[in-house]
Design a protein around this motif. Structure first.
Motif, PDB file in Angstrom:
ATOM      1  N   LEU A  77       0.841  -1.215   0.000  1.00  0.00           N
ATOM      2  CA  LEU A  77       0.000   0.000   0.000  1.00  0.00           C
ATOM      3  C   LEU A  77       0.867   1.252   0.000  1.00  0.00           C
ATOM      4  O   LEU A  77       0.576   2.235  -0.700  1.00  0.00           O
ATOM      5  CB  LEU A  77      -0.913   0.001   1.232  1.00  0.00           C
ATOM      6  N   GLY A  78       1.945   1.203   0.779  1.00  0.00           N
ATOM      7  CA  GLY A  78       2.872   2.336   0.819  1.00  0.00           C
ATOM      8  C   GLY A  78       3.491   2.587  -0.546  1.00  0.00           C
ATOM      9  O   GLY A  78       3.616   3.739  -0.990  1.00  0.00           O
ATOM     10  N   GLN A  79       3.835   1.521  -1.228  1.00  0.00           N
ATOM     11  CA  GLN A  79       4.449   1.691  -2.556  1.00  0.00           C
ATOM     12  C   GLN A  79       3.447   2.281  -3.555  1.00  0.00           C
ATOM     13  O   GLN A  79       3.799   3.101  -4.391  1.00  0.00           O
ATOM     14  CB  GLN A  79       4.962   0.343  -3.068  1.00  0.00           C
ATOM     15  N   VAL A  80       2.189   1.835  -3.471  1.00  0.00           N
ATOM     16  CA  VAL A  80       1.171   2.404  -4.379  1.00  0.00           C
ATOM     17  C   VAL A  80       1.017   3.900  -4.085  1.00  0.00           C
ATOM     18  O   VAL A  80       1.058   4.741  -5.002  1.00  0.00           O
ATOM     19  CB  VAL A  80      -0.194   1.689  -4.215  1.00  0.00           C
ATOM     20  N   ALA A  81       0.858   4.250  -2.817  1.00  0.00           N
ATOM     21  CA  ALA A  81       0.635   5.654  -2.453  1.00  0.00           C
ATOM     22  C   ALA A  81       1.844   6.504  -2.840  1.00  0.00           C
ATOM     23  O   ALA A  81       1.686   7.581  -3.444  1.00  0.00           O
ATOM     24  CB  ALA A  81       0.361   5.760  -0.952  1.00  0.00           C
ATOM     25  N   ILE A 477      -8.893  -1.417   0.402  1.00  0.00           N
ATOM     26  CA  ILE A 477      -7.592  -1.190  -0.257  1.00  0.00           C
ATOM     27  C   ILE A 477      -7.484   0.281  -0.690  1.00  0.00           C
ATOM     28  O   ILE A 477      -6.481   0.951  -0.438  1.00  0.00           O
ATOM     29  CB  ILE A 477      -7.434  -2.128  -1.481  1.00  0.00           C
ATOM     30  N   ILE A 478      -8.561   0.786  -1.311  1.00  0.00           N
ATOM     31  CA  ILE A 478      -8.531   2.176  -1.802  1.00  0.00           C
ATOM     32  C   ILE A 478      -8.438   3.142  -0.620  1.00  0.00           C
ATOM     33  O   ILE A 478      -7.680   4.121  -0.660  1.00  0.00           O
ATOM     34  CB  ILE A 478      -9.793   2.473  -2.651  1.00  0.00           C
ATOM     35  N   THR A 479      -9.205   2.853   0.421  1.00  0.00           N
ATOM     36  CA  THR A 479      -9.171   3.711   1.619  1.00  0.00           C
ATOM     37  C   THR A 479      -7.761   3.768   2.205  1.00  0.00           C
ATOM     38  O   THR A 479      -7.261   4.840   2.577  1.00  0.00           O
ATOM     39  CB  THR A 479     -10.162   3.157   2.676  1.00  0.00           C
ATOM     40  N   GLN A 480      -7.113   2.622   2.287  1.00  0.00           N
ATOM     41  CA  GLN A 480      -5.761   2.576   2.870  1.00  0.00           C
ATOM     42  C   GLN A 480      -4.776   3.379   2.020  1.00  0.00           C
ATOM     43  O   GLN A 480      -3.913   4.081   2.542  1.00  0.00           O
ATOM     44  CB  GLN A 480      -5.300   1.122   2.982  1.00  0.00           C
ATOM     45  N   GLY A 486      -2.332  10.912   2.059  1.00  0.00           N
ATOM     46  CA  GLY A 486      -2.485  12.146   2.838  1.00  0.00           C
ATOM     47  C   GLY A 486      -3.929  12.584   3.009  1.00  0.00           C
ATOM     48  O   GLY A 486      -4.173  13.722   3.402  1.00  0.00           O
ATOM     49  N   TYR A 487      -4.909  11.698   2.718  1.00  0.00           N
ATOM     50  CA  TYR A 487      -6.311  12.108   2.779  1.00  0.00           C
ATOM     51  C   TYR A 487      -7.085  11.345   3.859  1.00  0.00           C
ATOM     52  O   TYR A 487      -8.235  10.955   3.660  1.00  0.00           O
ATOM     53  CB  TYR A 487      -6.971  11.898   1.401  1.00  0.00           C
ATOM     54  N   SER A 488      -6.460  11.166   5.005  1.00  0.00           N
ATOM     55  CA  SER A 488      -7.083  10.335   6.051  1.00  0.00           C
ATOM     56  C   SER A 488      -8.435  10.879   6.489  1.00  0.00           C
ATOM     57  O   SER A 488      -9.384  10.122   6.709  1.00  0.00           O
ATOM     58  CB  SER A 488      -6.164  10.256   7.269  1.00  0.00           C
ATOM     59  N   GLU A 489      -8.531  12.193   6.609  1.00  0.00           N
ATOM     60  CA  GLU A 489      -9.766  12.759   7.141  1.00  0.00           C
ATOM     61  C   GLU A 489     -10.970  12.463   6.240  1.00  0.00           C
ATOM     62  O   GLU A 489     -12.059  12.177   6.716  1.00  0.00           O
ATOM     63  CB  GLU A 489      -9.583  14.267   7.265  1.00  0.00           C
ATOM     64  N   ALA A 490     -10.749  12.520   4.933  1.00  0.00           N
ATOM     65  CA  ALA A 490     -11.857  12.288   3.991  1.00  0.00           C
ATOM     66  C   ALA A 490     -12.110  10.794   3.767  1.00  0.00           C
ATOM     67  O   ALA A 490     -13.125  10.430   3.176  1.00  0.00           O
ATOM     68  CB  ALA A 490     -11.544  12.960   2.663  1.00  0.00           C
ATOM     69  N   PHE A 491     -11.215   9.951   4.219  1.00  0.00           N
ATOM     70  CA  PHE A 491     -11.354   8.499   3.995  1.00  0.00           C
ATOM     71  C   PHE A 491     -11.209   7.764   5.332  1.00  0.00           C
ATOM     72  O   PHE A 491     -10.226   7.076   5.582  1.00  0.00           O
ATOM     73  CB  PHE A 491     -10.315   8.014   2.975  1.00  0.00           C
ATOM     74  N   PRO A 492     -12.229   7.921   6.189  1.00  0.00           N
ATOM     75  CA  PRO A 492     -12.138   7.311   7.517  1.00  0.00           C
ATOM     76  C   PRO A 492     -12.755   5.904   7.572  1.00  0.00           C
ATOM     77  O   PRO A 492     -12.935   5.355   8.651  1.00  0.00           O
ATOM     78  CB  PRO A 492     -12.978   8.276   8.352  1.00  0.00           C
ATOM     79  N   TYR A 493     -13.084   5.332   6.421  1.00  0.00           N
ATOM     80  CA  TYR A 493     -14.003   4.186   6.377  1.00  0.00           C
ATOM     81  C   TYR A 493     -13.420   2.924   7.022  1.00  0.00           C
ATOM     82  O   TYR A 493     -12.282   2.537   6.754  1.00  0.00           O
ATOM     83  CB  TYR A 493     -14.396   3.867   4.931  1.00  0.00           C
TER      84      TYR A 493
END
Ligand code: SF4
Length: 901
Positions: A77-81, A477-480, A486-493
């Motif tokens: 996930l880190g590599q994708v982001a 996966i998408i949320t992670q 850098g969009y944690s607030e908008a993706f709290p799911y």
């Protein structure tokens, strides 16, 4: 988490969206149609009935892989982001893209769309539904001001006339076809008209089949509009009150309007056109069903609007048994439309056409980064990847290397792309082979969320089983990744119910009845309510808390003035015409028992046994002209690519046209990806490719040898120039051909034995290193170019080879049945290499016609002749064929007819 002993869920295949009841017991999964689900009331087709056989973990992608190496979720996930952020920082947001799928759930779709359009700031997210129904979306928006399907499934049953245009309903939407067939049986006066260049299984219940020239549909419906006006069969008061654009549409229809001219443009007899027009004029309760034959066209939107025009001009919409009906191919094409899965949509049926819509979604998502303009549609997106403009792409749950037009170029584009991420539940597909990072997604039965079917009905897919390996839900996966970008607030799911509530709230946000898609009535569902959600048709809001069966009942549409719009349609023929080099029109489509690229249905032997090789169906006249014989191999060539397929000569095919199924790919065959031949030509409005009209030539392919191998394990057989493999019951069937005769057959066989994975086990005991219990028997006739060999281990059949100079080879069924025996009987062994079963054995059933009860074509024909069977019911009583899902009934009827000749 605990898993339910029984659950109600939804079939993951076609857009009918059938309910499925599943019982999970220690001895396996028991599956049946959900009798309470309004889409199917207990029915399932052959594919849906076999879902239980697709749940094993064979072939599944079980853990994340980076550059082919297993890694942790955190690392992947880190590599994708990091990879996406790097490309965005260096080249801007339009240098990245998502390509998603009508297979993923609405919650997955919602989060993917929110990340790309709302926070990355590009609209470069498109879906494989672009290939399936984006044309219908565009036509609906032009006519109704919203992408809203007016009808419900009951309308099909309540109609007095059902017109199917470019739709092989019997194979592509089998349960709806069964509902239609049952309605017609109950009310024989109901009329069914099929408009399709091909005589398909759907014609089994047709009173009239118009085998029009490929692409001529708009001529037919324009002509119909004109005829209805002349016969005073329009509903002019309805037009006056509820429709605009009539005069322009009627004027455009005038160009080709007389019956002789329409008949000429459509390439059908005048009598057939007259019969259709008269029938339409006198039958108010009419439903016109259309699907890929209309949608997959460079003028598809106009064709769909020509159909809708006629319904508007006759007022046949918004009332029981009436309306135009686009049926979707995939299980959640509609869900994707609702959340903005298409690059030209935003979310909740909003789009980029006005600043206020963009602003509305931005305020709801609390983002300042929202995309301001449409992104690239599928074909353009992959072109941009090829040109290096898009440098990172994330493909979710789809296989574009097989399904997009100009498929070889798509593969090359992905191989040249800087970062390719694929999330899928299957490890080895033509597309995963191009990935840098592979993310294991949950499959059907594991994931949890909602889908929307063709009649706007939202149903739950529910978790029944633990995830395979380390597979995760797509939304997770998408949320992670979003959080790591850098969009944690908008993706709290943390669960799908949360996402669904947000999606429902957005649909009602500042929606004062102007937007068709409104499920605000579900926005306050708690988690238990979401779990228990019953199938419901949108809109679901304060006005319609229990959902909405049919739209436009009050004659109001979602346009600014509330009137529907008729569209002036000037018919256009397909973009590329045939010529002397490429004289035939290639039409692509589905077969009855396979789904998409066969990753799931290919696991089920009884589904594979219906049609087990890529084939090209061709009319006898064309076959003769091209010197092609039934059953031999042919090479198809277009300006874009080439493929090999088995010739099927058929009177069902219109002269000048050929049909090839869309399913085969490198995972199951060699050189059989039909979309490699299709030009990347699209409709200018919808961007949907013209997959039904590719000029090709078809020539005999006569290799030095042909053959088949049946083996207990799957073989690679990479040296064969043609190869198609399918899973049978306990064995793999490989159809092969080659251009060079091997010098020593035994070497070739041993190489194949090596492929089995245990050469020492199988190599002749007489050879050094050979296993003492492995026993090869062989027969060769060098003069005739025939070679046959079999290997047994401890008396059990391991592999059998049959090689010949051409396609004249023994039937495979009896040989295949021997793999079920723990030890071959002496009589079976005696007949093995001559492929002659002992007397009394069930020797050759032929290809499977009834997948539910595994009844073959030859068995049915034999019973018809030997026992004088005269009807479908008699065949059912005798053999049980046709008594399961009913999908094979049209084929059984054809066999009954052929036996009479
Ligand atoms: Fe599934 Fe068949 Fe129903 Fe389609 S018709 S949803 S494939 S069971």
């Amino acid at each position: 988490m605990g898993y339910p002993a029984t659950a109600r869920t939804t079939c993951p295949y076609c857009g009918v969206g059938c309910g499925v009841t599943v019982g999970v017991a220690p001895d396996g999964v028991k599956l049946s149609g959900d009798t309470l689900h309004p889409a199917n009331f207990g029915r399932l087709c052959s594919k849906g009935s076999a879902l239980g056989d697709t749940l094993d973990h064979e072939g599944r992608l079980l853990y994340p892989l980076v550059d082919g190496q297993r890694t942790s979720w955190d690392e992947a996930l880190g590599q994708v982001a990091r990879g996406f952020n790097k490309v965005i920082a260096e080249h801007g947001p339009d240098a990245v893209a998502f390509y998603v799928s009508g297979q993923i759930l609405t919650e997955d779709y919602y989060v993917a769309n929110k990340l790309m359009k709302g926070f990355i700031g590009s609209a470069n997210i498109d879906t494989n539904s672009r290939l399936c129904m984006s044309t219908a979306v565009a036509a609906h928006k032009r006519a109704f001001g919203a992408d809203a399907v007016p009808v419900c499934y009951e309308d099909i049953e309540e109609a007095d006339l059902v017109v199917l245009v470019g739709s092989n309903y019997a194979w592509a939407h089998p349960v709806l076809y069964q509902r239609l067939a049952a309605a017609k049986k109950a009310r024989p006066e109901m009329q069914v008209v099929v408009v399709d260049p091909r005589r398909t299984a759907t014609c089994d219940i047709a009173d009239l089949h118009l085998a029009i020239a490929p692409g001529a549909d708009a001529y037919l419906f324009n002509g119909l509009l004109h005829y209805l006006r002349r016969e005073d069969a329009l509903d002019l008061p309805y037009v006056e009150a509820h429709v605009e654009g009539f005069a322009a549409a009627f004027a455009a229809a005038r160009a080709v309007s007389s019956i002789p001219k329409v008949a000429q443009a459509c390439g059908v007899p005048e009598t057939q056109v007259s019969e259709f027009f008269r029938l339409y004029a006198r039958t108010p309760r009419t439903v016109t069903i259309f699907s890929q034959g209309i949608n997959q066209s460079s003028s598809g939107v106009d064709k769909a609007n020509a159909i809708i025009n006629v319904h508007l001009a006759t007022g046949r919409i918004g009332r029981p048994g009436m309306g135009p009906f686009s049926v979707t191919g995939q299980p959640n094409a509609m869900g994707g439309r609702e959340v903005g899965g298409l690059a030209n949509q935003l979310a909740a049926h909003l789009d980029f056409s006005d600043a206020e819509s963009i602003n509305l979604v931005a305020r709801f998502w609390n983002t300042s980064r929202i995309a301001q303009a449409p992104g690239l549609k599928a074909v353009d997106m992959f072109q941009a990847i090829a040109e290096g403009k898009i440098k990172a792409v994330w493909i979710m749950g789809t296989n574009p290397v097989v399904s997009l037009p100009d498929a070889d170029k798509v593969r090359a584009a992905l191989l040249g792309c800087e970062l390719v991420v694929v999330s899928d539940c299957v490890q080895h597909t033509d597309t995963t082979a191009c990935a840098d990072i592979l993310l294991p997604a949950m499959g059907w039965g594991e994931k949890d969320g909602t889908v929307t079917n063709s009649e706007r009905r939202i149903s739950r897919q529910r978790t029944l089983l633990p995830a395979a390996g380390e597979a995760r839900a797509d939304w997770w996966i998408i949320t992670q990744v979003a959080q790591r970008m850098g969009y944690s607030e908008a993706f709290p799911y943390t669960r799908p119910a949360q996402i669904f509530r947000e999606h429902a709230r957005l649909s009602g946000f500042e929606n004062r009845g102007e937007r068709a898609f409104d499920i605000s009535g579900l926005a306050e569902l708690d988690d238990a309510g979401y779990d228990a959600l019953q199938p419901v048709q949108w809109p679901v809001n304060s006005m319609s808390p229990d959902g909405t069966t049919r739209l436009f009942t009050d004659g109001r549409f979602f346009t600014p003035n509330g009137k529907a719009r008729m569209v002036a349609v000037a018919p256009r023929l397909p973009a590329i015409a045939t010529d002397a080099d490429f004289p035939l029109v290639l039409n692509t489509g589905r077969i009855r028992d396979q789904w998409h690229t066969m990753t799931r249905t290919g696991k089920v032997p009884r589904l594979n046994a219906h049609l087990c090789e890529p084939f090209v169906q061709i009319h006898a006249t064309d076959a003769q002209h091209q010197q092609l014989q039934d059953g031999e191999l042919a090479r198809l060539t277009s300006r874009h690519g080439t493929m090999l397929a088995r010739v099927q000569v058929s009177e069902d095919q219109r002269p000048g046209s050929v049909f090839v199924p869309m399913h085969w790919n490198d995972a199951f065959a060699k050189s059989a990806r039909v979309d490699a031949l299709v030009a990347p030509i699209t409709d200018p409005i919808s961007g949907q490719p013209e997959s039904k009209h590719a000029p090709v030539r078809v020539e005999p392919y006569r290799p030095a040898w042909q053959g088949f191998v049946l083996s207990r394990t799957r073989l690679d057989l990479a040296d064969a120039s043609y190869r198609a493999c399918t899973l049978g019951s306990g064995y793999w069937r490989h159809e092969i051909a080659g251009e060079v005769l091997p010098d020593v057959w035994r070497d070739w066989v041993q190489a194949a034995a090596g492929n089995i994975g245990a050469p020492a086990r199988l190599v002749d005991a007489r050879q050094p290193g050979g296993h003492p219990s492995a026993n090869w028997i062989e027969y060769r006739d060098a003069a005739m170019g025939r070679y046959r060999a079999a290997c047994l281990q401890d008396g059990k059949l391991e592999v059998v080879f049959f090689i010949a100079p051409d396609q004249r080879l023994p039937e495979r069924e009896w040989l295949g049945s021997l793999f079920a025996q723990p030890q071959l009987a002496a009589a079976d062994l005696a007949g093995l290499l001559s492929a002659r079963p002992p007397k009394g054995a069930v020797s050759d059933t032929g290809r499977i016609v009834c997948a539910c009860n595994s009844v073959g074509e030859k068995t049915i024909l034999h019973a018809i002749k030997a026992q004088g069977l005269q009807s479908i019911e008699a065949v059912g009583q005798c053999l049980k064929a046709g008594t399961g899902c009913g999908s094979c009934v049209p084929e059984i009827r054809r066999l009954l007819e052929s036996a009479k000749k």
